[in-house]
Motif scaffolding. Structure first.
Motif, PDB file in Angstrom:
ATOM      1  N   ALA A 282     -45.586  12.642 -84.798  1.00  0.00           N
ATOM      2  CA  ALA A 282     -46.729  11.854 -85.259  1.00  0.00           C
ATOM      3  C   ALA A 282     -47.531  11.243 -84.115  1.00  0.00           C
ATOM      4  N   PHE A 283     -46.852  10.775 -83.058  1.00  0.00           N
ATOM      5  CA  PHE A 283     -47.548   9.998 -82.029  1.00  0.00           C
ATOM      6  C   PHE A 283     -47.360  10.533 -80.612  1.00  0.00           C
ATOM      7  N   GLY A 284     -46.535  11.559 -80.447  1.00  0.00           N
ATOM      8  CA  GLY A 284     -46.346  12.113 -79.120  1.00  0.00           C
ATOM      9  C   GLY A 284     -45.182  11.490 -78.379  1.00  0.00           C
ATOM     10  N   TYR A 285     -44.893  12.018 -77.205  1.00  0.00           N
ATOM     11  CA  TYR A 285     -43.695  11.644 -76.458  1.00  0.00           C
ATOM     12  C   TYR A 285     -43.760  10.241 -75.868  1.00  0.00           C
ATOM     13  N   THR A 286     -44.954   9.791 -75.465  1.00  0.00           N
ATOM     14  CA  THR A 286     -45.054   8.488 -74.811  1.00  0.00           C
ATOM     15  C   THR A 286     -44.712   7.358 -75.770  1.00  0.00           C
TER      16      THR A 286
ATOM     17  N   VAL B 197     -36.968  11.879 -73.404  1.00  0.00           N
ATOM     18  CA  VAL B 197     -37.403  12.211 -74.766  1.00  0.00           C
ATOM     19  C   VAL B 197     -37.952  13.626 -74.817  1.00  0.00           C
ATOM     20  N   ARG B 198     -38.709  13.994 -73.793  1.00  0.00           N
ATOM     21  CA  ARG B 198     -39.230  15.373 -73.754  1.00  0.00           C
ATOM     22  C   ARG B 198     -38.087  16.381 -73.690  1.00  0.00           C
ATOM     23  N   GLU B 199     -37.048  16.037 -72.951  1.00  0.00           N
ATOM     24  CA  GLU B 199     -35.909  16.949 -72.839  1.00  0.00           C
ATOM     25  C   GLU B 199     -35.166  17.058 -74.169  1.00  0.00           C
ATOM     26  N   ARG B 200     -34.929  15.916 -74.801  1.00  0.00           N
ATOM     27  CA  ARG B 200     -34.131  15.910 -76.025  1.00  0.00           C
ATOM     28  C   ARG B 200     -34.873  16.488 -77.222  1.00  0.00           C
TER      29      ARG B 200
ATOM     30  N   ASP C 174     -20.533  22.929 -73.073  1.00  0.00           N
ATOM     31  CA  ASP C 174     -21.605  23.401 -73.952  1.00  0.00           C
ATOM     32  C   ASP C 174     -22.544  24.294 -73.163  1.00  0.00           C
ATOM     33  N   ASP C 175     -23.006  25.355 -73.807  1.00  0.00           N
ATOM     34  CA  ASP C 175     -23.822  26.328 -73.081  1.00  0.00           C
ATOM     35  C   ASP C 175     -25.319  26.051 -73.227  1.00  0.00           C
ATOM     36  N   GLY C 176     -25.679  24.767 -73.095  1.00  0.00           N
ATOM     37  CA  GLY C 176     -27.100  24.458 -73.129  1.00  0.00           C
ATOM     38  C   GLY C 176     -27.671  24.404 -74.520  1.00  0.00           C
ATOM     39  N   ARG C 177     -26.843  24.107 -75.511  1.00  0.00           N
ATOM     40  CA  ARG C 177     -27.366  24.002 -76.865  1.00  0.00           C
ATOM     41  C   ARG C 177     -28.436  22.929 -76.889  1.00  0.00           C
ATOM     42  N   LYS C 178     -29.555  23.220 -77.485  1.00  0.00           N
ATOM     43  CA  LYS C 178     -30.683  22.315 -77.461  1.00  0.00           C
ATOM     44  C   LYS C 178     -30.418  21.076 -78.298  1.00  0.00           C
ATOM     45  N   PRO C 179     -30.972  19.929 -77.877  1.00  0.00           N
ATOM     46  CA  PRO C 179     -30.788  18.714 -78.652  1.00  0.00           C
ATOM     47  C   PRO C 179     -31.271  18.851 -80.078  1.00  0.00           C
ATOM     48  N   GLY C 180     -32.247  19.703 -80.315  1.00  0.00           N
ATOM     49  CA  GLY C 180     -32.752  19.895 -81.660  1.00  0.00           C
ATOM     50  C   GLY C 180     -31.706  20.460 -82.592  1.00  0.00           C
ATOM     51  N   ASP C 181     -30.618  21.023 -82.025  1.00  0.00           N
ATOM     52  CA  ASP C 181     -29.531  21.543 -82.851  1.00  0.00           C
ATOM     53  C   ASP C 181     -28.568  20.433 -83.268  1.00  0.00           C
ATOM     54  N   GLN C 182     -28.684  19.236 -82.668  1.00  0.00           N
ATOM     55  CA  GLN C 182     -27.844  18.115 -83.042  1.00  0.00           C
ATOM     56  C   GLN C 182     -28.325  17.542 -84.368  1.00  0.00           C
ATOM     57  N   GLN C 183     -27.428  16.817 -85.031  1.00  0.00           N
ATOM     58  CA  GLN C 183     -27.825  16.295 -86.337  1.00  0.00           C
ATOM     59  C   GLN C 183     -28.978  15.315 -86.223  1.00  0.00           C
TER      60      GLN C 183
ATOM     61  N   ILE D 114     -39.482  20.613 -80.257  1.00  0.00           N
ATOM     62  CA  ILE D 114     -40.747  20.324 -80.937  1.00  0.00           C
ATOM     63  C   ILE D 114     -41.909  20.880 -80.130  1.00  0.00           C
ATOM     64  N   GLU D 115     -41.869  20.609 -78.825  1.00  0.00           N
ATOM     65  CA  GLU D 115     -42.939  21.128 -77.965  1.00  0.00           C
ATOM     66  C   GLU D 115     -42.932  22.643 -77.940  1.00  0.00           C
ATOM     67  N   ALA D 116     -41.722  23.233 -77.940  1.00  0.00           N
ATOM     68  CA  ALA D 116     -41.644  24.694 -77.945  1.00  0.00           C
ATOM     69  C   ALA D 116     -42.287  25.262 -79.202  1.00  0.00           C
ATOM     70  N   GLY D 117     -42.034  24.612 -80.341  1.00  0.00           N
ATOM     71  CA  GLY D 117     -42.643  25.073 -81.576  1.00  0.00           C
ATOM     72  C   GLY D 117     -44.147  24.932 -81.560  1.00  0.00           C
TER      73      GLY D 117
END
Length: 414
Positions: A371-375, A388-391, A138-147, A395-398
Motif C-alpha cells: 500500500a505505501f512502499g518500503y520506506t 524490509v526490502r530483503e524480507r 536453509d537454501d535461501g528460501r525467500k521470506p515470502g515463503d514464511q507464514q 513483492i518487488e519481484a512480482g
C-alpha cells in the motif's frame, strides 16, 4: 510427573501407538481427521517409523532397536542420537532440497515435542543442538515463503474472537441483579478472558509489534510484558522495549483502540502498573496469591477463606491488587493455536498449523509494503528499509514481473 513414573508409563509403548492421537490433536474437523497438516504429518511419521524399524536407510541400517531384541521400536529406544541419525538420513537423501529436509524434520520434531507434553518422553530430543547438527542450512528460501496472515485469515480470526467477546461481555453485563455472587464472578471471569484474548489478537493482527516486545519473556527480565501505564489510547500509542534494546513508541491503529478500551473498562486494573495481558493460569495465580497474602500476615486458614469467596483467583488478585505476571510469548502461541482451531481457519503451512504471532507481523508488513512502499513499511515495522526490502523481496519481484509483462505487451503492439 516424576521421571520414574514417566519412564514406567512409556515402557514397552511402540512409537506408532502415539501417532493417531497426535494426528487427531493436530487435525481439523470432527474427530480431527482432516486438514493438510495432518495428512503431511501422517506421511512423515510413517516414514520415520519405517526408518526406525530399519526398512529405510542404507543397506547396513538395522533400525533403532537393539540387535538382540525382537520387537517394534518403543519410546525407550529414543534419545538425541536417534534424531541425529534421522537428520543425517534425511540430509543424505540426494533427492531432497535443503529446505525440504528442514520441513520433513520439523514434522518429526513437532511430534517429539507433543510426546513430551503427553508424557511419552522426558525430553524434547529432536530440538537438541546435537540432534539437529546434521541438518543443512536453509537454501535461501525467500521470506515470502514464511507464514504471513492473509487478509482472509486476519478477518476470520478477528471476527471470531470479536463475536465471542461480545457474547461473553453481554452475558455478564446483562445478568439479573439477584444473580448469585459466585455465578456473577464466573461470568465476569469469562468476559475478562474473552476480552483479553480479543485485545491480544487485534494488537498482534494490526500493530506489527513483535510478540517478544508485547509479552513476557522468561529468559529476559527486561521483557516483562507491556503495562497499562505504557499505553495511551487517546494518542494511539504504546511504549515497547524494542529488539534494538531500547524503548520506543509503537502505533495503535483504529481497529485496536476499541478492543483495548472495552477490555480496560471491564478489567478496571487497580493500578496503572498492572500488565495489559496478565496470565490466567490457575496454578500460577494460586501460588502468587498464597505467597502474597502470607507476606501480608494472613494465616493459612484466612487465606483459604479469602480464596473460597472468589470463583477465580484472578478476581481476588484484582480486588487485592496482587499483580500477576504477563502471559509469556509461548502463552500467546497457545492462545492463537486454540483460537485458530476454534475459528476453523484454513491454514496450509509446513511449520505452523495455526496463525502464529510472527505471521500477524509479517501479514501487516505485506499490507504496508503493497500500500505505501518500503520506506513507510520500514518505519512502522521498526526495521531498516534495507531489511524490509530483503524480507519482502517477493513483492518487488512480482511488481517487476508485471512491469516486464506490460513492456512486452507494448512492444508486441508496435
Amino acid at each position: 510427573m516424576t521421571s520414574e513414573k514417566m519412564s514406567g508409563e512409556r515402557t514397552g509403548r511402540s512409537l506408532a501407538s502415539s501417532f493417531e492421537r497426535y494426528l487427531q490433536d493436530k487435525g481439523k474437523g470432527r474427530g480431527g481427521d482432516g486438514g493438510n497438516y495432518r495428512r503431511n504429518a501422517a506421511r512423515e511419521l510413517e516414514r520415520f517409523a519405517e526408518w526406525a524399524t530399519g526398512d529405510r536407510g542404507d543397506d547396513d541400517w538395522t533400525g533403532i532397536v537393539p540387535d538382540d531384541a525382537d520387537r517394534e521400536p518403543t519410546f525407550e529406544d529414543l534419545d538425541e542420537r536417534v534424531f541425529r541419525e534421522y537428520a543425517r538420513h534425511l540430509a543424505g537423501d540426494r533427492g531432497l532440497k535443503q529446505n525440504t529436509v528442514q520441513t520433513y524434520y520439523r514434522y518429526i520434531s513437532a511430534w517429539c515435542g507433543w510426546c513430551v507434553n503427553e508424557g511419552y518422553l522426558e525430553t524434547h530430543y529432536a530440538q537438541r543442538a546435537s540432534a539437529m547438527a546434521p541438518l543443512p542450512e536453509d537454501d535461501g528460501r525467500k521470506p515470502g515463503d514464511q507464514q504471513a496472515w492473509t487478509s482472509e485469515q486476519r478477518h476470520a480470526l478477528t471476527r471470531y474472537i470479536d463475536e465471542l467477546a461480545h457474547e461473553d461481555i453481554e452475558a455478564y453485563t446483562t445478568l439479573p441483579e439477584d444473580t448469585d455472587p459466585l455465578d456473577k464472578q464466573r461470568a465476569r471471569y469469562a468476559a475478562l478472558k474473552a476480552a483479553r484474548d480479543r485485545a491480544l489478537v487485534f494488537v498482534l493482527a494490526y500493530t506489527a509489534v513483535r510478540v517478544g516486545e508485547l509479552l513476557r519473556d522468561p529468559n529476559d527480565p527486561r521483557r516483562r510484558g507491556v503495562r497499562w501505564n505504557e499505553i495511551s489510547l487517546d494518542d494511539g500509542s504504546m511504549d515497547v522495549y524494542r529488539k534494538k534494546q531500547q524503548w520506543d513508541a509503537a502505533s495503535l491503529p483504529d481497529p485496536v483502540i476499541m478492543p483495548l478500551r472495552s477490555y480496560r473498562k471491564l478489567m478496571d486494573p487497580p493500578t496503572e502498573r498492572w500488565p495489559v495481558f496478565p496470565t490466567f493460569d490457575q496454578r500460577t495465580l494460586a501460588g502468587l496469591i498464597q505467597d502474597e497474602l502470607a507476606n501480608r500476615g494472613k494465616r493459612p486458614e484466612e487465606i483459604t477463606d479469602f480464596r473460597e469467596a472468589y470463583a477465580r483467583d484472578l478476581l481476588l488478585a484484582l480486588d487485592e491488587d496482587i499483580r500477576p505476571p504477563s502471559i509469556t510469548t509461548d502463552g500467546a502461541r497457545s492462545i492463537l493455536q486454540r483460537l485458530s482451531e476454534a475459528a476453523e481457519i484454513d491454514i496450509d503451512h509446513p511449520k505452523h498449523d495455526y496463525l502464529a504471532p510472527h505471521g500477524g507481523r509479517r501479514g501487516m508488513g505485506e499490507v504496508l509494503v503493497r500500500a505505501f512502499g518500503y520506506t513507510v513499511a520500514a518505519r512502522y515495522l521498526d526495521n531498516s528499509e534495507e531489511m524490509v526490502r530483503e524480507r519482502y523481496s517477493h513483492i518487488e519481484a512480482g511488481e517487476l514481473g508485471d512491469v516486464a509483462a506490460d513492456a512486452l505487451t507494448q512492444i508486441d503492439n508496435l
